[in-house]
Design a protein around this motif. Structure first.
Motif, PDB file in Angstrom:
ATOM      1  N   VAL A   1     -14.052   0.289  -9.814  1.00  0.00           N
ATOM      2  CA  VAL A   1     -13.283   0.209 -11.056  1.00  0.00           C
ATOM      3  C   VAL A   1     -14.231   0.218 -12.255  1.00  0.00           C
ATOM      4  CG1 VAL A   1     -11.663  -1.146 -12.426  1.00  0.00           C
ATOM      5  CG2 VAL A   1     -11.381  -1.007  -9.939  1.00  0.00           C
TER       6      VAL A   1
ATOM      7  N   GLU B   1       0.844  -1.193   0.000  1.00  0.00           N
ATOM      8  CA  GLU B   1       0.000   0.000   0.000  1.00  0.00           C
ATOM      9  C   GLU B   1       0.882   1.247   0.000  1.00  0.00           C
ATOM     10  OE1 GLU B   1      -3.141   0.160   2.793  1.00  0.00           O
ATOM     11  OE2 GLU B   1      -4.073  -1.701   2.105  1.00  0.00           O
TER      12      GLU B   1
ATOM     13  N   GLU C   1     -18.248  -3.045  -7.196  1.00  0.00           N
ATOM     14  CA  GLU C   1     -18.295  -2.619  -5.805  1.00  0.00           C
ATOM     15  C   GLU C   1     -17.069  -1.790  -5.428  1.00  0.00           C
ATOM     16  OE1 GLU C   1     -18.720  -6.267  -3.693  1.00  0.00           O
ATOM     17  OE2 GLU C   1     -20.871  -6.467  -4.119  1.00  0.00           O
ATOM     18  N   SER C   2     -15.947  -2.083  -6.071  1.00  0.00           N
ATOM     19  CA  SER C   2     -14.708  -1.357  -5.772  1.00  0.00           C
ATOM     20  C   SER C   2     -14.619  -0.028  -6.504  1.00  0.00           C
ATOM     21  CB  SER C   2     -13.491  -2.212  -6.151  1.00  0.00           C
ATOM     22  OG  SER C   2     -13.360  -2.295  -7.563  1.00  0.00           O
TER      23      SER C   2
ATOM     24  N   THR D   1      -5.888  -4.318  -7.936  1.00  0.00           N
ATOM     25  CA  THR D   1      -6.518  -3.051  -7.552  1.00  0.00           C
ATOM     26  C   THR D   1      -7.614  -3.277  -6.516  1.00  0.00           C
ATOM     27  OG1 THR D   1      -6.041  -2.063  -9.707  1.00  0.00           O
ATOM     28  CG2 THR D   1      -7.800  -1.053  -8.415  1.00  0.00           C
ATOM     29  N   ILE D   2      -8.420  -4.329  -6.733  1.00  0.00           N
ATOM     30  CA  ILE D   2      -9.485  -4.640  -5.771  1.00  0.00           C
ATOM     31  C   ILE D   2      -8.877  -5.055  -4.437  1.00  0.00           C
ATOM     32  CG2 ILE D   2     -11.431  -6.151  -5.275  1.00  0.00           C
ATOM     33  CD1 ILE D   2     -11.816  -6.404  -8.345  1.00  0.00           C
TER      34      ILE D   2
ATOM     35  N   LEU E   1     -17.305  -7.650  -7.933  1.00  0.00           N
ATOM     36  CA  LEU E   1     -16.278  -7.067  -7.068  1.00  0.00           C
ATOM     37  C   LEU E   1     -15.697  -5.794  -7.687  1.00  0.00           C
ATOM     38  CD1 LEU E   1     -14.377 -10.330  -5.993  1.00  0.00           C
ATOM     39  CD2 LEU E   1     -15.878  -8.923  -4.557  1.00  0.00           C
ATOM     40  N   ALA E   2     -15.529  -5.807  -9.005  1.00  0.00           N
ATOM     41  CA  ALA E   2     -14.991  -4.634  -9.692  1.00  0.00           C
ATOM     42  C   ALA E   2     -15.959  -3.458  -9.608  1.00  0.00           C
ATOM     43  CB  ALA E   2     -14.678  -4.968 -11.146  1.00  0.00           C
TER      44      ALA E   2
ATOM     45  N   ARG F   1      -7.355  -2.153  -2.697  1.00  0.00           N
ATOM     46  CA  ARG F   1      -8.293  -1.025  -2.650  1.00  0.00           C
ATOM     47  C   ARG F   1      -7.721   0.208  -3.362  1.00  0.00           C
ATOM     48  NH1 ARG F   1      -8.909  -1.227   3.733  1.00  0.00           N
ATOM     49  NH2 ARG F   1      -6.728  -1.758   3.400  1.00  0.00           N
ATOM     50  N   GLY F   2      -6.939  -0.066  -4.398  1.00  0.00           N
ATOM     51  CA  GLY F   2      -6.397   1.010  -5.210  1.00  0.00           C
ATOM     52  C   GLY F   2      -5.323   1.836  -4.551  1.00  0.00           C
ATOM     53  N   ARG F   3      -4.845   1.403  -3.401  1.00  0.00           N
ATOM     54  CA  ARG F   3      -3.894   2.212  -2.629  1.00  0.00           C
ATOM     55  C   ARG F   3      -2.447   1.920  -3.026  1.00  0.00           C
ATOM     56  NH1 ARG F   3      -6.867   1.654   3.309  1.00  0.00           N
ATOM     57  NH2 ARG F   3      -8.788   2.752   2.718  1.00  0.00           N
TER      58      ARG F   3
END
Length: 284
Positions: free
Chosen positions: A271, A102, A268-269, A120-121, A265-266, A124-126
């Motif tokens: 993306v 992260e 919900e995240s 990425t999921i 999932l994508a 969490r894109g961090r």
């Protein structure tokens, strides 16, 4: 029908793709309704961009499962030809086990790759993605241009030769989150413009091509080795057996569910900006 009865098939030079199409390339398998084929060979992210960003209409193509989310209205998803991980998958490697992912710079093999989406999921894109060709990523990690690298294709089982270490196994994350569904990675798609019947003919031919490749394994491996960036024959054979298997012949209903789960999932995240609902009519 493809132009002049010729079906244009776009796929990657990666060992598993080359192996899958060997029966067709060798002329041992014909595609019902077409008098010939034209092969276009490009790396997976190039094919992804062609179909997603440039809107090209290729008759049949390999794409990342992630990329399919953006072209579902133009292409059928084939049950045959999928690359799926079970017990293994893409890995994130670094020179140090203690690297913190992260907030780090991670080399990623393309914006539309499924491995990149799952990473990425999971994070969490961090992190900061640094997009690069998949075969350049190990060297980028070695020389410190990035903190870590996401490895796909043959590189995901060759990294230890470079002294790199796994800091995140995406299969472990995926299995935990999904309850052990197979991990979607690559798929083959077929243009809706040509109709469902033509898609079924291509799907059936691809199954026969895979069967032929396994029946003539050494010849098919020789063909795949022409394209593989890794020149270790034993390692390439191992990689092929990992990703060309019963799931490749038919991903199964749980394989279809795995794709639905990926898109959920994508979404919900954040993306994916809109939901992707895989209907029965989308799948051939």
């Amino acid at each position: 029908m493809g132009e002049g009865g010729i079906l244009t098939i776009a796929h990657t030079p990666d060992a598993d793709d080359a192996f899958m199409f060997y029966g067709i390339v060798a002329g041992a398998v014909e595609i019902r309704g077409f008098r010939g084929v034209r092969h276009v060979i490009e790396d997976i992210e190039t094919l992804n961009r062609w179909l997603v960003e440039e809107g090209r209409d290729v008759d049949a193509s390999a794409v990342s499962a992630h990329a399919y989310a953006y072209i579902v209205d133009r292409y059928f998803l084939l049950r045959t030809g999928a690359s799926m991980g079970e017990g293994y998958g893409p890995v994130v490697v670094s020179k140090s086990e203690s690297v913190r992912l992260e907030g780090s710079r991670i080399a990623v093999p393309g914006r539309y790759t499924t491995a990149g989406l799952i990473l990425t999921i999971a994070l969490r894109g961090r992190f900061t993605p640094v997009y690069a060709r998949f075969d350049e990523i190990p060297a980028m990690v070695e020389d410190g241009r990035v903190d870590a690298g996401l490895l796909i294709h043959e590189e995901q089982i060759a990294y230890s030769r470079r002294g790199l270490t796994v800091v995140l196994d995406l299969w472990d994350w995926w299995a935990r989150v999904t309850g052990g569904l197979p991990m979607p990675l690559g798929v083959d798609v077929f243009s809706r413009r040509l109709g469902r019947g033509a898609a079924e003919a291509f799907r059936d031919a691809l199954r026969l091509s895979i069967e032929y490749a396994y029946q003539h394994f050494d010849e098919a491996l020789d063909y795949a080795m022409r394209y593989s960036r890794v020149k270790d024959r034993e390692l390439v054979a191992r990689f092929i057996k990992m990703y060309v298997n019963e799931r490749t012949m038919d991903m199964g209903d749980d394989g279809v569910e795995a794709h639905r789960t990926l898109y959920r999932l994508a979404r919900e995240s954040g993306v994916l900006k809109k939901a992707v609902e895989l209907r029965r009519d989308d799948i051939v």
